[in-house]
Design a protein around this motif. Structure first.
Motif, short mmCIF file in Angstrom:
data_model
loop_
_atom_site.label_atom_id
_atom_site.label_comp_id
_atom_site.label_asym_id
_atom_site.label_seq_id
_atom_site.Cartn_x
_atom_site.Cartn_y
_atom_site.Cartn_z
N VAL A 305 -48.24 66.91 117.56
CA VAL A 305 -47.64 67.98 118.36
C VAL A 305 -47.21 69.14 117.47
CG1 VAL A 305 -45.69 68.59 119.86
CG2 VAL A 305 -46.88 66.41 120.18
N GLU A 306 -46.59 68.83 116.35
CA GLU A 306 -46.08 69.87 115.46
C GLU A 306 -47.19 70.65 114.76
OE1 GLU A 306 -41.72 68.72 113.89
OE2 GLU A 306 -43.30 67.47 113.06
N GLU A 307 -48.26 69.95 114.40
CA GLU A 307 -49.28 70.57 113.56
C GLU A 307 -50.44 71.17 114.35
OE1 GLU A 307 -50.48 67.45 110.95
OE2 GLU A 307 -48.48 67.24 110.03
N GLN A 308 -50.70 70.67 115.58
CA GLN A 308 -51.92 71.07 116.26
C GLN A 308 -51.71 71.63 117.67
OE1 GLN A 308 -55.41 68.68 115.64
NE2 GLN A 308 -54.36 67.31 114.22
N THR A 309 -50.47 71.84 118.09
CA THR A 309 -50.21 72.40 119.41
C THR A 309 -49.13 73.47 119.32
OG1 THR A 309 -48.37 70.98 120.17
CG2 THR A 309 -50.60 70.05 120.32
N ASP A 310 -48.96 74.19 120.43
CA ASP A 310 -47.90 75.19 120.54
C ASP A 310 -46.66 74.63 121.22
OD1 ASP A 310 -49.52 77.15 119.37
OD2 ASP A 310 -50.42 77.67 121.30
N VAL A 311 -46.70 73.36 121.53
CA VAL A 311 -45.56 72.72 122.20
C VAL A 311 -44.42 72.53 121.21
CG1 VAL A 311 -44.79 70.62 123.39
CG2 VAL A 311 -47.06 71.57 123.87
N ASN A 312 -43.21 72.81 121.67
CA ASN A 312 -42.03 72.63 120.84
C ASN A 312 -41.58 71.17 120.88
OD1 ASN A 312 -39.73 73.32 119.26
ND2 ASN A 312 -38.49 73.40 121.12
N LEU A 313 -41.41 70.56 119.72
CA LEU A 313 -41.01 69.15 119.63
C LEU A 313 -39.54 69.04 119.22
CD1 LEU A 313 -41.73 66.05 119.47
CD2 LEU A 313 -42.18 66.47 117.04
N ILE A 314 -38.81 68.21 119.97
CA ILE A 314 -37.43 67.88 119.63
C ILE A 314 -37.35 66.39 119.35
CG2 ILE A 314 -35.06 67.71 120.49
CD1 ILE A 314 -35.60 70.21 122.15
N GLU A 315 -36.75 66.03 118.22
CA GLU A 315 -36.49 64.62 117.95
C GLU A 315 -35.13 64.28 118.55
OE1 GLU A 315 -36.84 61.38 114.31
OE2 GLU A 315 -37.36 63.48 113.99
N CYS A 316 -35.16 63.60 119.68
CA CYS A 316 -33.96 63.40 120.48
C CYS A 316 -33.24 62.11 120.11
CB CYS A 316 -34.32 63.37 121.96
SG CYS A 316 -35.47 62.05 122.41
N SER A 317 -32.10 61.89 120.73
CA SER A 317 -31.37 60.64 120.59
C SER A 317 -31.79 59.70 121.71
CB SER A 317 -29.86 60.89 120.67
OG SER A 317 -29.44 61.74 119.63
N GLU A 318 -31.47 58.43 121.55
CA GLU A 318 -31.73 57.48 122.62
C GLU A 318 -30.83 57.77 123.82
OE1 GLU A 318 -29.14 55.33 119.51
OE2 GLU A 318 -30.76 56.81 119.57
N ALA A 319 -31.24 57.31 125.00
CA ALA A 319 -30.48 57.56 126.23
C ALA A 319 -30.26 56.26 126.98
CB ALA A 319 -31.23 58.55 127.12
N MET A 320 -29.25 56.25 127.83
CA MET A 320 -28.95 55.08 128.64
C MET A 320 -29.81 55.00 129.90
SD MET A 320 -26.89 52.94 127.38
CE MET A 320 -25.57 52.68 126.20
N THR A 321 -30.80 55.87 129.99
CA THR A 321 -31.74 55.84 131.10
C THR A 321 -32.53 54.53 131.09
OG1 THR A 321 -32.03 58.17 130.54
CG2 THR A 321 -33.42 57.30 132.27
N GLY A 322 -32.89 54.05 132.27
CA GLY A 322 -33.72 52.85 132.38
C GLY A 322 -35.13 53.20 132.79
N GLU A 323 -36.10 52.47 132.31
CA GLU A 323 -37.52 52.73 132.61
C GLU A 323 -38.30 51.44 132.40
OE1 GLU A 323 -40.45 53.74 133.09
OE2 GLU A 323 -40.31 55.82 133.74
#
Length: 375
Positions: A305-323
């Motif tokens: 993503v960082e090297e080959q696209t124009d999309v902005n990447l965020i390294e996020c924290s973990e979340a209490m969301t369930g999936e």
């Protein structure tokens, strides 16, 4: 015309017909009608309950890439001002699964019309919101026959702007479990409380005790949540309640903490049973395994993503969301990422209104990644 405008229209069609877990009959029919409109020479399609498997044959396959999209809605009455509001009263795509489906169809269409080397298995999974479809879907003969070598999934994120994705290596989403506690005592006239066992009082006491588990039984360096979202009990104001029911959710960042939290819940419920002379029953309902992103594969994707696209990447924290996607990457390498959709209102909100420009962003990103992964 925007290249991805047709998938925006598909999203709007799907938004109108939200259906809850294992009742996604209209949704399945809509998806199948679209899939069958594509060139069929490289497609294999199999239904499972209200879900669908679609395998796209690659040009010189050595591996199978898996891609999962969930398809169910929520029992929420929509409060948006959209022209394509839900036509099903009391139900809404308030978690973005209409986005997830239209994005998957966009990727599928791209791969069919412009083949890549590897096979790709698309999984349109029912019942993610409950009772949970991923664990059952991966146990099917179809999944085992077409078992992917790695699996990808995404989830919309209202808090991030369009053109942004967020993910991380390792733990991304928590372990989750539903929680239902039934209390049965002895009802009676409000004027004679000494002849009864009041379950409203017992329920209130139990709620307070449950809140002590996280603060006193979970390591402060770990994280856990116990939320009681619904309490029911009694019939009218002058009758002491014979029954009460607590409904809630448990979320932890480790499997060990989930076990410990449940042990403490059971001990406290047993204490209430003795202290208030009542019968009790605990049901944990749907339980979802943590989404633990495969380290090497996730880092590879982040670098792409960082090297080959124009999309902005965020390294996020973990979340209490369930999936329940966590079950799919429990034993198979894979990862999930957040897709920025820039909505004022969050997930599971009656006014959730994601920015549809994110659909094209995701289709292009994942299609490019799959092609790159196949080279």
């Amino acid at each position: 015309m925007n290249t991805y405008e047709s998938f925006v229209h598909i999203r709007r069609d799907l938004h109108k017909i939200p259906e809850i877990g294992y009742q996604e009959f209209k949704t399945q029919t809509y998806l199948l009608n679209y899939i069958h409109s594509l060139p069929s020479d490289r497609l294999e399609v199999e239904k499972w309950r209200t879900g669908i498997f679609v395998k796209v044959k690659g040009t010189h396959p050595t591996k199978i890439i898996g891609y999962r999209a969930d398809i169910d809605g929520l029992p929420i009455s929509e409060e948006t001002t959209l022209s394509f509001q839900s036509m099903h009263d009391g139900y809404m795509h308030a978690c973005g699964h209409d986005f997830h489906m239209s994005i998957a169809l966009g990727i599928l269409t791209t791969i069919v019309n412009d083949p890549i080397k590897e096979d790709v298995l698309f999984m349109f999974q029912p019942a993610e919101e409950g009772p949970g479809g991923a664990e059952q879907m991966i146990q099917t003969e179809t999944f085992q026959k077409w078992k992917p070598d790695y699996i990808i999934g995404l989830h919309i994120a209202p808090e991030y702007p369009v053109g942004t994705i967020a993910t991380k290596e390792g733990l991304l989403f928590a372990n989750t479990s539903e929680l239902f506690i039934d209390l049965v005592g002895k009802g009676g006239h409000a004027a004679f409380p000494h002849n009864t066992n009041d379950m409203v009082v017992a329920a209130c006491s139990l709620v307070s005790q449950l809140q002590s588990i996280v603060s006193r039984n979970v390591n402060p360096l770990d994280s856990a949540v116990i939320t009681i979202g619904k309490i029911t009990g009694g019939t009218v104001q002058n009758i002491i309640a014979e029954r009460a029911r607590l409904e809630g959710t448990i979320r932890t960042l480790s499997v060990e903490s989930m076990k410990k939290v449940k042990q403490r819940i059971e001990a406290l419920v047993e204490g209430v049973s003795i202290g208030y002379a009542c019968q009790t029953k605990i049901n944990y309902g749907s339980m979802y395994h943590q989404v633990n992103n495969h380290g090497e594969m996730t880092r590879e994707f982040m670098n792409f993503v960082e090297e080959q696209t124009d999309v902005n990447l965020i390294e996020c924290s973990e979340a209490m969301t369930g999936e329940d996607f966590g079950y799919m990457i429990k034993d198979i390498p894979g990862f999930m990422f957040w897709l920025g959709v820039d909505s004022e209102f969050g997930l599971h909100h009656a006014k959730l209104s994601p920015n549809e420009d994110a659909i094209g962003v995701a289709i292009e990103l994942i299609s490019q990644y799959m092609r790159w992964k196949s080279e």
